[in-house]
Design an enzyme around this catalytic site. Structure first.
Site, PDB file in Angstrom:
ATOM      1  CB  SER A 139      61.752  -4.075 -39.820  1.00 25.36           C
ATOM      2  OG  SER A 139      61.188  -3.713 -38.579  1.00 25.36           O
ATOM      3  CE1 TYR A 152      63.421  -9.045 -37.437  1.00 28.75           C
ATOM      4  CE2 TYR A 152      62.979  -7.026 -36.211  1.00 28.75           C
ATOM      5  CZ  TYR A 152      62.657  -7.910 -37.236  1.00 28.75           C
ATOM      6  OH  TYR A 152      61.585  -7.638 -38.067  1.00 28.75           O
TER       7      TYR A 152
END
Length: 271
Positions: A139, A152
């Site tokens: 990501s 995360y």
């Protein structure tokens, strides 16, 4: 013999779009996700459209035993995995002091441990054959700390670092490793994680089909890091030149909602 791609988190979003790209190019598929009904519908669609073989494995990769169970099932059926796509993952939004600790442990298990273990299990056979590809979905979160999604962001930093190191180790073996680092993407993640009104998602998103296409091309070209979109490329490049505390403040600003920043954790989402 034909080639087979194993795709985790195949039931929706980027994972689902990747299944269609591999099927289009004649790959047989092993699809892993938690929803049997969704995978069954996807299997029927892929088989009718592309005439490929599809094996469904219903597993929750947040459970520590799942990677070995997947590997052993494929070994028993003599299914050779040529491409491993570690796509499954989820995020959790909120202040770390208030978020669900069990959910965060499951996030670490899924985003980090399962990805690492699946790679460990399937890599040796790829090296022995002298060919193979691994796609790890990271990501843009991998490039900086992420207040309000602290765990995360940290898991995605691991995925990027692990992928780059492994790609270097595997030079000359015929096996490539690619880290796909998308920015905000329309997959349903933002709605179910309560981020629709955040500046991060209000500033614009890419659709999952476009992200999957860019990632697939990068994988086939043996690229180590693939960042879809010019804006995302510029962001990843620019954080190298800013002080870390400045980067962290900026992320906190865009993560917070436009009108109100909640003091309670939002719902988490699994792929």
């Amino acid at each position: 013999m034909g080639k087979t791609a194993l795709i985790t988190g195949a039931s929706s979003g980027i994972g689902r779009d990747l299944t269609k790209l591999f099927a289009r190019d004649g790959y047989d598929l092993v699809l892993v996700a938690r929803s049997e009904s969704v995978l069954s519908r996807l299997t029927k669609e892929l088989q009718e459209q592309f005439g490929i073989s599809v094996k469904v494995i219903v597993k929750d990769l947040a459970l520590p035993a799942s990677p070995v169970e997947i590997y052993e099932e494929l070994q028993k059926e003599s299914i050779r995995v040529n491409v491993l796509v570690n796509n499954a993952g989820f995020g959790l939004y909120g202040f770390f002091s208030e978020t669900d600790g069990q959910a965060e442990w499951e996030m670490i298990q899924l985003n980090i441990a399962a990805l690492t273990q699946l790679t460990k299990l399937f890599l040796p056979a790829m090296m022995e054959r002298g060919e193979g590809k691994i796609l790890n979905v990271a990501s843009m979160a991998a490039f900086q700390p992420g207040p309000l999604m602290a765990v995360y962001y940290a898991t995605k930093a691991y995925v990027l670092s692990f992928s780059e190191a492994l790609a270097n180790e595997l030079q000359g073996t015929g096996v490539s490793v690619t880290a796909l680092c998308p920015g905000p993407t329309s997959t349903g993640f933002e709605k179910r994680a309560g981020l629709e009104q955040s500046k991060l998602f209000k500033s614009g998103t890419m659709d999952s089909e476009t992200v999957a296409n860019i990632g697939y091309v990068g994988l086939m070209q043996n690229k180590t890091v693939v960042i879809p979109g010019l804006k995302n490329k510029l962001m990843a490049f620019s954080v190298r030149f800013l002080p870390r505390n400045t980067v962290t403040r900026i992320v906190r600003m865009v993560q917070g909602k436009l009108k109100h920043e909640p003091r309670t954790p939002s719902q988490n989402i699994k792929a």
